[in-house]
Design a protein around this motif. Structure first.
Motif, PDB file in Angstrom:
ATOM      1  N   ALA A 130      18.145 -34.118  54.042  1.00  0.00           N
ATOM      2  CA  ALA A 130      19.384 -33.367  53.830  1.00  0.00           C
ATOM      3  C   ALA A 130      20.435 -34.241  53.168  1.00  0.00           C
ATOM      4  O   ALA A 130      21.148 -33.810  52.249  1.00  0.00           O
ATOM      5  CB  ALA A 130      19.901 -32.839  55.166  1.00  0.00           C
ATOM      6  N   ARG A 131      20.516 -35.487  53.618  1.00  0.00           N
ATOM      7  CA  ARG A 131      21.511 -36.410  53.051  1.00  0.00           C
ATOM      8  C   ARG A 131      21.255 -36.634  51.567  1.00  0.00           C
ATOM      9  O   ARG A 131      22.196 -36.678  50.752  1.00  0.00           O
ATOM     10  CB  ARG A 131      21.471 -37.729  53.827  1.00  0.00           C
ATOM     11  N   ALA A 132      19.994 -36.775  51.196  1.00  0.00           N
ATOM     12  CA  ALA A 132      19.644 -36.974  49.788  1.00  0.00           C
ATOM     13  C   ALA A 132      20.058 -35.776  48.944  1.00  0.00           C
ATOM     14  O   ALA A 132      20.531 -35.926  47.810  1.00  0.00           O
ATOM     15  CB  ALA A 132      18.145 -37.226  49.656  1.00  0.00           C
ATOM     16  N   LEU A 133      19.898 -34.577  49.486  1.00  0.00           N
ATOM     17  CA  LEU A 133      20.289 -33.373  48.761  1.00  0.00           C
ATOM     18  C   LEU A 133      21.804 -33.304  48.584  1.00  0.00           C
ATOM     19  O   LEU A 133      22.299 -32.993  47.494  1.00  0.00           O
ATOM     20  CB  LEU A 133      19.803 -32.133  49.511  1.00  0.00           C
ATOM     21  N   PHE A 134      22.538 -33.592  49.650  1.00  0.00           N
ATOM     22  CA  PHE A 134      23.999 -33.487  49.573  1.00  0.00           C
ATOM     23  C   PHE A 134      24.601 -34.549  48.652  1.00  0.00           C
ATOM     24  O   PHE A 134      25.691 -34.350  48.122  1.00  0.00           O
ATOM     25  CB  PHE A 134      24.609 -33.578  50.969  1.00  0.00           C
ATOM     26  N   ARG A 135      23.902 -35.650  48.449  1.00  0.00           N
ATOM     27  CA  ARG A 135      24.389 -36.660  47.504  1.00  0.00           C
ATOM     28  C   ARG A 135      24.367 -36.155  46.074  1.00  0.00           C
ATOM     29  O   ARG A 135      25.052 -36.693  45.200  1.00  0.00           O
ATOM     30  CB  ARG A 135      23.541 -37.931  47.626  1.00  0.00           C
ATOM     31  N   GLU A 136      23.577 -35.102  45.835  1.00  0.00           N
ATOM     32  CA  GLU A 136      23.473 -34.535  44.491  1.00  0.00           C
ATOM     33  C   GLU A 136      24.321 -33.271  44.328  1.00  0.00           C
ATOM     34  O   GLU A 136      24.195 -32.560  43.329  1.00  0.00           O
ATOM     35  CB  GLU A 136      22.005 -34.203  44.178  1.00  0.00           C
TER      36      GLU A 136
END
Length: 283
Positions: A130-136
């Motif tokens: 989820a964190r990786a997605l929100f970074r984008e």
């Protein structure tokens, strides 16, 4: 009585359904007001949920409108009487309101069906994924905003692991399983998590393989929350401009058909789990 400053989508739904009952009865707001012994403005305020409406008043209005669907009326009365504030309220003011409405919708659903082509469904994501997605995200989120979004997403997952978990069916395209969000280590952990949760009796995970048949709506993600009665179902669409809740009867019927068609293109749960295992070994 002071007006509500920000009624939730669930409470707004009560007013929407009362308006629909009135319109189906062919009754103007002024006629409804006369039958109820109040003003047209009060009917408008009830339907817009500017003021709270009691369960007793819901029953009274349903009687005035000649509604004989007692399960629907009872469900609306229960929604009107519910004054509890869920965990998502702690995020109000720091997170977009549609995401809070999504959490509320999931919390009160009797069953959930979701379909995703590029992303892993939010209720099945690991924190790192989820964190990786929100970074984008576009526009970009600041570090503390990313953490707010991650914590909110993980707390939403409680509906799958509480004492009486919500029955959950996820349709995921193979493309979403092969996306390398966050790198191979994060992806491998995410796939392992999917394998584990798919073994839960209330969670059904079905994969559309690359070599499968065609399927409808190959674009946006779709969440479908079943209500206490079909008329109170809600669909949620992920779009480039944010989350969109759908409650129109005709559109809900269309999205149920879409999910049914997509499910026909999937592998069975056991075969889906085996495919995830093979992809995890290659990651």
């Amino acid at each position: 009585m002071a007006p509500r400053s920000a009624p939730t989508a669930r409470r707004l739904r009560v007013g929407t359904e009362l308006r629909r009952l009135r319109e189906r009865a062919g009754m103007a707001a002024v006629e409804a007001a006369r039958a109820l012994g109040t003003t047209q403005a009060q009917i408008s305020n009830i339907e817009a949920n500017r003021f709270g409406v009691s369960a007793d008043r819901v029953h009274t209005l349903a009687h005035i409108y000649g509604c004989t669907d007692q399960p629907l009326v009872d469900a609306l009365a229960d929604m009107a009487a519910d004054r509890t504030r869920g965990w998502w309220e702690e995020y109000r003011g720091t997170m977009p309101a549609p995401l809070l409405d999504l959490a509320e919708m999931e919390h009160h659903s009797t069953a959930l069906r979701v379909a995703q082509v590029i992303n892993i469904p939010g209720l099945l994501q690991t924190p790192d994924h989820a964190r990786a997605l929100f970074r984008e995200a576009v526009p970009a989120l600041r570090p503390h905003e990313i953490e707010h979004h991650v914590s909110h997403r993980i707390k939403r997952q409680a509906v799958l692991f509480r004492d009486q978990p919500v029955p959950y069916t996820a349709i995921i395209h193979e493309a979403a399983l092969r996306m390398q969000f966050g790198g191979s280590q994060v992806t491998h952990a995410q796939l392992d998590h999917l394998i584990k949760v798919s073994e839960q009796p209330h969670i059904t995970l079905r994969v559309i393989p690359f070599d499968g048949t065609s399927f409808p709506t190959a674009g946006h993600g779709l969440d479908y929350a079943h209500g206490p009665v079909t008329a109170l179902d809600t669909a949620q669409l992920d779009t480039s401009h944010g989350s969109e809740l759908i409650d129109a009867v005709g559109k809900l019927e269309t999205y149920r058909l879409v999910l049914n068609r997509m499910e026909q293109a999937t592998l069975k749960p056991t075969a889906s789990r085996d495919l995830i295992r093979r992809i995890a070994k290659d990651t």
